[in-house]
Motif scaffolding. Structure first.
Motif, PDB file in Angstrom:
ATOM      1  N   HIS A 103      10.963   1.936   5.533  1.00  0.00           N
ATOM      2  CA  HIS A 103      11.607   1.839   6.843  1.00  0.00           C
ATOM      3  C   HIS A 103      11.944   3.253   7.297  1.00  0.00           C
ATOM      4  O   HIS A 103      12.465   4.072   6.537  1.00  0.00           O
ATOM      5  CB  HIS A 103      12.842   0.940   6.835  1.00  0.00           C
ATOM      6  CG  HIS A 103      13.782   1.170   5.693  1.00  0.00           C
ATOM      7  ND1 HIS A 103      14.660   2.214   5.643  1.00  0.00           N
ATOM      8  CD2 HIS A 103      13.953   0.468   4.553  1.00  0.00           C
ATOM      9  CE1 HIS A 103      15.351   2.152   4.522  1.00  0.00           C
ATOM     10  NE2 HIS A 103      14.931   1.102   3.833  1.00  0.00           N
ATOM     11  N   ASP A 104      11.568   3.538   8.546  1.00  0.00           N
ATOM     12  CA  ASP A 104      11.795   4.858   9.130  1.00  0.00           C
ATOM     13  C   ASP A 104      11.453   4.780  10.608  1.00  0.00           C
ATOM     14  O   ASP A 104      10.650   3.937  11.024  1.00  0.00           O
ATOM     15  CB  ASP A 104      10.923   5.904   8.430  1.00  0.00           C
ATOM     16  CG  ASP A 104      11.277   7.325   8.832  1.00  0.00           C
ATOM     17  OD1 ASP A 104      12.442   7.583   9.198  1.00  0.00           O
ATOM     18  OD2 ASP A 104      10.378   8.187   8.785  1.00  0.00           O
ATOM     19  N   ALA A 105      12.038   5.639  11.395  1.00  0.00           N
ATOM     20  CA  ALA A 105      11.704   5.789  12.814  1.00  0.00           C
ATOM     21  C   ALA A 105      11.773   4.467  13.574  1.00  0.00           C
ATOM     22  O   ALA A 105      10.951   4.185  14.436  1.00  0.00           O
ATOM     23  CB  ALA A 105      10.337   6.435  12.975  1.00  0.00           C
ATOM     24  N   GLY A 106      12.743   3.616  13.208  1.00  0.00           N
ATOM     25  CA  GLY A 106      12.954   2.387  13.959  1.00  0.00           C
ATOM     26  C   GLY A 106      12.089   1.205  13.569  1.00  0.00           C
ATOM     27  O   GLY A 106      12.104   0.184  14.247  1.00  0.00           O
ATOM     28  N   VAL A 107      11.316   1.343  12.492  1.00  0.00           N
ATOM     29  CA  VAL A 107      10.487   0.228  12.041  1.00  0.00           C
ATOM     30  C   VAL A 107      10.609   0.052  10.532  1.00  0.00           C
ATOM     31  O   VAL A 107      10.946   0.980   9.808  1.00  0.00           O
ATOM     32  CB  VAL A 107       8.989   0.410  12.409  1.00  0.00           C
ATOM     33  CG1 VAL A 107       8.788   0.441  13.910  1.00  0.00           C
ATOM     34  CG2 VAL A 107       8.404   1.638  11.759  1.00  0.00           C
ATOM     35  N   ALA A 108      10.320  -1.166  10.097  1.00  0.00           N
ATOM     36  CA  ALA A 108      10.196  -1.474   8.673  1.00  0.00           C
ATOM     37  C   ALA A 108       8.782  -2.007   8.480  1.00  0.00           C
ATOM     38  O   ALA A 108       8.259  -2.723   9.332  1.00  0.00           O
ATOM     39  CB  ALA A 108      11.223  -2.506   8.245  1.00  0.00           C
ATOM     40  N   CYS A 109       8.173  -1.652   7.361  1.00  0.00           N
ATOM     41  CA  CYS A 109       6.793  -2.049   7.106  1.00  0.00           C
ATOM     42  C   CYS A 109       6.650  -2.460   5.646  1.00  0.00           C
ATOM     43  O   CYS A 109       7.319  -1.918   4.774  1.00  0.00           O
ATOM     44  CB  CYS A 109       5.864  -0.873   7.412  1.00  0.00           C
ATOM     45  SG  CYS A 109       4.111  -1.231   7.202  1.00  0.00           S
ATOM     46  N   ALA A 110       5.772  -3.427   5.410  1.00  0.00           N
ATOM     47  CA  ALA A 110       5.497  -3.864   4.039  1.00  0.00           C
ATOM     48  C   ALA A 110       4.013  -4.125   3.889  1.00  0.00           C
ATOM     49  O   ALA A 110       3.337  -4.548   4.836  1.00  0.00           O
ATOM     50  CB  ALA A 110       6.290  -5.117   3.698  1.00  0.00           C
ATOM     51  N   PHE A 111       3.516  -3.879   2.687  1.00  0.00           N
ATOM     52  CA  PHE A 111       2.107  -4.086   2.347  1.00  0.00           C
ATOM     53  C   PHE A 111       2.057  -4.837   1.025  1.00  0.00           C
ATOM     54  O   PHE A 111       2.745  -4.471   0.082  1.00  0.00           O
ATOM     55  CB  PHE A 111       1.406  -2.728   2.230  1.00  0.00           C
ATOM     56  CG  PHE A 111      -0.079  -2.831   2.055  1.00  0.00           C
ATOM     57  CD1 PHE A 111      -0.901  -3.010   3.143  1.00  0.00           C
ATOM     58  CD2 PHE A 111      -0.649  -2.745   0.807  1.00  0.00           C
ATOM     59  CE1 PHE A 111      -2.285  -3.107   2.989  1.00  0.00           C
ATOM     60  CE2 PHE A 111      -2.028  -2.846   0.617  1.00  0.00           C
ATOM     61  CZ  PHE A 111      -2.839  -3.023   1.732  1.00  0.00           C
ATOM     62  N   VAL A 112       1.250  -5.890   0.968  1.00  0.00           N
ATOM     63  CA  VAL A 112       1.139  -6.717  -0.237  1.00  0.00           C
ATOM     64  C   VAL A 112      -0.319  -6.838  -0.637  1.00  0.00           C
ATOM     65  O   VAL A 112      -1.196  -7.044   0.202  1.00  0.00           O
ATOM     66  CB  VAL A 112       1.718  -8.136   0.010  1.00  0.00           C
ATOM     67  CG1 VAL A 112       1.469  -9.041  -1.194  1.00  0.00           C
ATOM     68  CG2 VAL A 112       3.213  -8.050   0.307  1.00  0.00           C
ATOM     69  N   VAL A 113      -0.559  -6.709  -1.930  1.00  0.00           N
ATOM     70  CA  VAL A 113      -1.889  -6.972  -2.500  1.00  0.00           C
ATOM     71  C   VAL A 113      -1.722  -8.094  -3.509  1.00  0.00           C
ATOM     72  O   VAL A 113      -0.885  -8.021  -4.410  1.00  0.00           O
ATOM     73  CB  VAL A 113      -2.476  -5.716  -3.195  1.00  0.00           C
ATOM     74  CG1 VAL A 113      -3.798  -6.044  -3.883  1.00  0.00           C
ATOM     75  CG2 VAL A 113      -2.654  -4.581  -2.210  1.00  0.00           C
ATOM     76  N   ALA A 114      -2.535  -9.145  -3.341  1.00  0.00           N
ATOM     77  CA  ALA A 114      -2.572 -10.267  -4.289  1.00  0.00           C
ATOM     78  C   ALA A 114      -3.783 -10.066  -5.175  1.00  0.00           C
ATOM     79  O   ALA A 114      -4.900  -9.907  -4.676  1.00  0.00           O
ATOM     80  CB  ALA A 114      -2.654 -11.587  -3.532  1.00  0.00           C
ATOM     81  N   GLU A 115      -3.565 -10.052  -6.470  1.00  0.00           N
ATOM     82  CA  GLU A 115      -4.616  -9.751  -7.421  1.00  0.00           C
ATOM     83  C   GLU A 115      -4.796 -10.908  -8.406  1.00  0.00           C
ATOM     84  O   GLU A 115      -3.834 -11.547  -8.792  1.00  0.00           O
ATOM     85  CB  GLU A 115      -4.232  -8.467  -8.177  1.00  0.00           C
ATOM     86  CG  GLU A 115      -5.276  -7.915  -9.072  1.00  0.00           C
ATOM     87  CD  GLU A 115      -4.829  -6.610  -9.729  1.00  0.00           C
ATOM     88  OE1 GLU A 115      -5.710  -5.890 -10.205  1.00  0.00           O
ATOM     89  OE2 GLU A 115      -3.612  -6.330  -9.784  1.00  0.00           O
TER      90      GLU A 115
END
Length: 119
Positions: A103-115
């Protein structure tokens, strides 16, 4: 083998407005242990749950309360799956989930990899 990937981004101000306008969203979207976190952390967890659903390929069998963002002993983010969701994920051939959040600059982000294993 990668079974799925998912990414999501959340506008922090918009998320904060939604929670302020509808406080019941906290109980609907987050487990009890998640609810006391700062707003930017909640937004990142919401993005993580959305990215998780995308990595699965859909929301069938997923409840907001059955997927919880937790930290490992080393502090790395990951998921704790509750109820029948763990069985559903395993039935899809997914053996592990990898999560990155920011989270930075007014946004939150997430990335997921299913293995999982080879199909």
């Amino acid at each position: 083998m990668i079974k799925g990937i998912g990414v999501d981004i959340v506008d922090l101000a918009r998320f904060n407005r939604a929670i302020t306008r509808t406080p019941a969203l906290l109980a609907r979207l987050f487990t009890e242990s998640e609810r006391g976190l700062p707003m930017h952390s909640l937004a990142a967890r919401f993005a993580a749950k959305e990215a998780f659903i995308k990595a699965l390929g859909g929301s069938d069998g997923v409840s907001w309360q059955n997927v919880e963002v937790v930290a490992s002993a080393a502090g790395d983010p990951g998921f704790a799956l509750h109820g029948v969701l763990a069985e559903s994920v395993a039935a899809r051939g997914i053996a592990s989930l990898h999560l990155s959040m920011t989270h930075d600059a007014g946004v939150a982000c997430a990335f997921v990899v299913a293995e999982g294993g080879a199909s």
